[in-house]
Design a protein around this motif. Structure first.
Motif, PDB file in Angstrom:
ATOM      1  N   TYR A  59     -25.184  42.112 109.588  1.00  0.00           N
ATOM      2  CA  TYR A  59     -23.954  41.337 109.724  1.00  0.00           C
ATOM      3  C   TYR A  59     -23.475  40.871 108.366  1.00  0.00           C
ATOM      4  O   TYR A  59     -24.250  40.680 107.439  1.00  0.00           O
ATOM      5  N   CYS A  60     -22.161  40.732 108.276  1.00  0.00           N
ATOM      6  CA  CYS A  60     -21.534  40.179 107.082  1.00  0.00           C
ATOM      7  C   CYS A  60     -21.161  38.731 107.395  1.00  0.00           C
ATOM      8  O   CYS A  60     -20.338  38.485 108.272  1.00  0.00           O
ATOM      9  N   PRO A  61     -21.770  37.762 106.688  1.00  0.00           N
ATOM     10  CA  PRO A  61     -21.481  36.360 106.951  1.00  0.00           C
ATOM     11  C   PRO A  61     -20.310  35.796 106.149  1.00  0.00           C
ATOM     12  O   PRO A  61     -19.980  34.617 106.282  1.00  0.00           O
ATOM     13  N   HIS A  62     -19.690  36.639 105.345  1.00  0.00           N
ATOM     14  CA  HIS A  62     -18.665  36.148 104.420  1.00  0.00           C
ATOM     15  C   HIS A  62     -17.313  35.941 105.094  1.00  0.00           C
ATOM     16  O   HIS A  62     -17.007  36.557 106.104  1.00  0.00           O
ATOM     17  N   LYS A  63     -16.514  35.095 104.477  1.00  0.00           N
ATOM     18  CA  LYS A  63     -15.163  34.832 104.963  1.00  0.00           C
ATOM     19  C   LYS A  63     -14.328  36.110 104.906  1.00  0.00           C
ATOM     20  O   LYS A  63     -14.539  36.942 104.018  1.00  0.00           O
ATOM     21  N   PRO A  64     -13.369  36.237 105.819  1.00  0.00           N
ATOM     22  CA  PRO A  64     -12.418  37.346 105.683  1.00  0.00           C
ATOM     23  C   PRO A  64     -11.757  37.270 104.299  1.00  0.00           C
ATOM     24  O   PRO A  64     -11.530  36.185 103.766  1.00  0.00           O
ATOM     25  N   HIS A  65     -11.496  38.412 103.715  1.00  0.00           N
ATOM     26  CA  HIS A  65     -10.837  38.525 102.410  1.00  0.00           C
ATOM     27  C   HIS A  65     -11.688  37.979 101.260  1.00  0.00           C
ATOM     28  O   HIS A  65     -11.156  37.628 100.203  1.00  0.00           O
ATOM     29  N   ALA A  66     -13.007  37.895 101.469  1.00  0.00           N
ATOM     30  CA  ALA A  66     -13.891  37.408 100.403  1.00  0.00           C
ATOM     31  C   ALA A  66     -14.144  38.471  99.340  1.00  0.00           C
ATOM     32  O   ALA A  66     -14.648  38.162  98.267  1.00  0.00           O
ATOM     33  N   GLY A  67     -13.813  39.720  99.657  1.00  0.00           N
ATOM     34  CA  GLY A  67     -13.996  40.786  98.680  1.00  0.00           C
ATOM     35  C   GLY A  67     -15.422  41.289  98.568  1.00  0.00           C
ATOM     36  O   GLY A  67     -15.755  41.978  97.607  1.00  0.00           O
ATOM     37  N   CYS A  68     -16.262  40.971  99.531  1.00  0.00           N
ATOM     38  CA  CYS A  68     -17.657  41.413  99.482  1.00  0.00           C
ATOM     39  C   CYS A  68     -17.763  42.899  99.848  1.00  0.00           C
ATOM     40  O   CYS A  68     -16.866  43.470 100.451  1.00  0.00           O
ATOM     41  N   ALA A  69     -18.894  43.498  99.507  1.00  0.00           N
ATOM     42  CA  ALA A  69     -19.108  44.920  99.782  1.00  0.00           C
ATOM     43  C   ALA A  69     -19.558  45.172 101.225  1.00  0.00           C
ATOM     44  O   ALA A  69     -19.510  46.302 101.691  1.00  0.00           O
ATOM     45  N   CYS A  70     -19.995  44.106 101.919  1.00  0.00           N
ATOM     46  CA  CYS A  70     -20.581  44.329 103.245  1.00  0.00           C
ATOM     47  C   CYS A  70     -19.591  44.191 104.398  1.00  0.00           C
ATOM     48  O   CYS A  70     -19.867  44.658 105.501  1.00  0.00           O
ATOM     49  N   ARG A  71     -18.468  43.572 104.185  1.00  0.00           N
ATOM     50  CA  ARG A  71     -17.536  43.343 105.294  1.00  0.00           C
ATOM     51  C   ARG A  71     -16.758  44.612 105.631  1.00  0.00           C
ATOM     52  O   ARG A  71     -16.131  45.220 104.771  1.00  0.00           O
ATOM     53  N   LYS A  72     -16.820  45.000 106.928  1.00  0.00           N
ATOM     54  CA  LYS A  72     -16.005  46.136 107.351  1.00  0.00           C
ATOM     55  C   LYS A  72     -14.540  45.778 107.122  1.00  0.00           C
ATOM     56  O   LYS A  72     -14.166  44.642 107.371  1.00  0.00           O
ATOM     57  N   PRO A  73     -13.755  46.661 106.578  1.00  0.00           N
ATOM     58  CA  PRO A  73     -13.821  48.113 106.625  1.00  0.00           C
ATOM     59  C   PRO A  73     -14.688  48.774 105.556  1.00  0.00           C
ATOM     60  O   PRO A  73     -14.763  50.004 105.508  1.00  0.00           O
ATOM     61  N   LYS A  74     -15.327  48.011 104.689  1.00  0.00           N
ATOM     62  CA  LYS A  74     -16.217  48.638 103.706  1.00  0.00           C
ATOM     63  C   LYS A  74     -17.483  49.106 104.428  1.00  0.00           C
ATOM     64  O   LYS A  74     -17.912  48.494 105.406  1.00  0.00           O
ATOM     65  N   PRO A  75     -18.105  50.171 103.957  1.00  0.00           N
ATOM     66  CA  PRO A  75     -19.202  50.798 104.694  1.00  0.00           C
ATOM     67  C   PRO A  75     -20.610  50.317 104.342  1.00  0.00           C
ATOM     68  O   PRO A  75     -21.590  50.858 104.850  1.00  0.00           O
ATOM     69  N   GLN A  76     -20.756  49.286 103.516  1.00  0.00           N
ATOM     70  CA  GLN A  76     -22.077  48.958 102.965  1.00  0.00           C
ATOM     71  C   GLN A  76     -23.142  48.667 104.026  1.00  0.00           C
ATOM     72  O   GLN A  76     -24.294  49.068 103.864  1.00  0.00           O
ATOM     73  N   MET A  77     -22.793  48.003 105.118  1.00  0.00           N
ATOM     74  CA  MET A  77     -23.800  47.730 106.153  1.00  0.00           C
ATOM     75  C   MET A  77     -24.367  49.032 106.705  1.00  0.00           C
ATOM     76  O   MET A  77     -25.579  49.170 106.898  1.00  0.00           O
ATOM     77  N   LEU A  78     -23.507  50.008 106.956  1.00  0.00           N
ATOM     78  CA  LEU A  78     -23.943  51.295 107.482  1.00  0.00           C
ATOM     79  C   LEU A  78     -24.792  52.040 106.459  1.00  0.00           C
ATOM     80  O   LEU A  78     -25.839  52.613 106.798  1.00  0.00           O
ATOM     81  N   LEU A  79     -24.360  52.019 105.210  1.00  0.00           N
ATOM     82  CA  LEU A  79     -25.085  52.725 104.160  1.00  0.00           C
ATOM     83  C   LEU A  79     -26.477  52.134 103.957  1.00  0.00           C
ATOM     84  O   LEU A  79     -27.460  52.880 103.790  1.00  0.00           O
ATOM     85  N   ASP A  80     -26.580  50.815 103.979  1.00  0.00           N
ATOM     86  CA  ASP A  80     -27.888  50.162 103.813  1.00  0.00           C
ATOM     87  C   ASP A  80     -28.841  50.526 104.946  1.00  0.00           C
ATOM     88  O   ASP A  80     -30.009  50.836 104.714  1.00  0.00           O
ATOM     89  N   ILE A  81     -28.346  50.474 106.174  1.00  0.00           N
ATOM     90  CA  ILE A  81     -29.191  50.829 107.330  1.00  0.00           C
ATOM     91  C   ILE A  81     -29.577  52.298 107.261  1.00  0.00           C
ATOM     92  O   ILE A  81     -30.733  52.658 107.539  1.00  0.00           O
ATOM     93  N   ALA A  82     -28.625  53.156 106.907  1.00  0.00           N
ATOM     94  CA  ALA A  82     -28.916  54.593 106.827  1.00  0.00           C
ATOM     95  C   ALA A  82     -30.038  54.867 105.830  1.00  0.00           C
ATOM     96  O   ALA A  82     -30.933  55.675 106.099  1.00  0.00           O
ATOM     97  N   GLU A  83     -30.019  54.184 104.715  1.00  0.00           N
ATOM     98  CA  GLU A  83     -31.074  54.364 103.721  1.00  0.00           C
ATOM     99  C   GLU A  83     -32.413  53.840 104.249  1.00  0.00           C
ATOM    100  O   GLU A  83     -33.442  54.499 104.128  1.00  0.00           O
ATOM    101  N   ARG A  84     -32.384  52.670 104.856  1.00  0.00           N
ATOM    102  CA  ARG A  84     -33.614  52.040 105.349  1.00  0.00           C
ATOM    103  C   ARG A  84     -34.280  52.863 106.449  1.00  0.00           C
ATOM    104  O   ARG A  84     -35.502  52.932 106.526  1.00  0.00           O
TER     105      ARG A  84
END
Length: 177
Positions: free
Chosen positions: A92-117
């Motif tokens: 999960y991404c705990p950040h505020k909307p529009h925070a610019g983090c790499a994990c908040r969808k529409p960015k793919p980081q959560m999927l990429l991290d799980i895929a690697e793990r």
């Protein structure tokens, strides 16, 4: 390499923005959507890893604490267990909307991290969501994308669309819908 189904949570697994539930900030707000337990059980039986990837901006906005989110997710797991269904992991991404983090969808980081793990073959996997950010995250991660629900937003360009998660899981199993 393993294959997976990545699921958005709110609107795919559980009710949100309904007469009964506005937002899911505590376990008593969590209600599985019809057919979800059977759908995830079928995915489990088909050999797919099942992951939840969810934006939870309510944490960053101060509407809930991470400890409350953990309790909501435990209720989700318990509710699914009644169907013999299980989730392999939750990101999960705990950040505020529009925070610019790499994990908040529409960015793919959560999927990429799980895929690697979990050694997931993203090209053989699916991202299932009910909104454009979910579909965009899946596309950016390299998965096939599945839009579920009856949204009027016909401009969302998913690989495929189904009325709900159970219809998609039956398609995965090769059943006619």
């Amino acid at each position: 390499m393993n294959k997976a189904v990545f699921l958005d949570r709110d609107g795919v697994i559980n009710e949100v923005l309904t007469q009964r539930v506005r937002f899911v900030n505590k376990p008593s707000d969590f209600y599985l959507l019809p057919g979800v337990g059977e759908a995830i059980k079928l995915m489990n039986d088909l050999g797919y890893n099942v992951f939840v990837v969810t934006n939870q901006g309510g944490i960053g906005l101060g509407y809930m604490k991470e400890s409350a989110l953990e309790k909501v997710h435990q209720k989700m797991k318990d509710d699914l267990k009644a169907f013999g269904a299980s989730i392999d992991d939750i990101a999960y991404c705990p950040h505020k909307p529009h925070a610019g983090c790499a994990c908040r969808k529409p960015k793919p980081q959560m999927l990429l991290d799980i895929a690697e793990r979990y050694a997931i073959d993203l090209a053989e996997s699916y991202m299932v969501g009910d909104r454009e950010p979910d579909i965009d995250a899946g596309r950016e991660a390299g998965t096939k994308t599945v839009l579920v629900g009856n949204r009027e937003e016909s401009s969302i360009a998913a690989s495929m669309q189904f009325t709900d998660l159970l219809a998609f899981s039956k398609w995965l199993a090769g059943d006619s819908i």
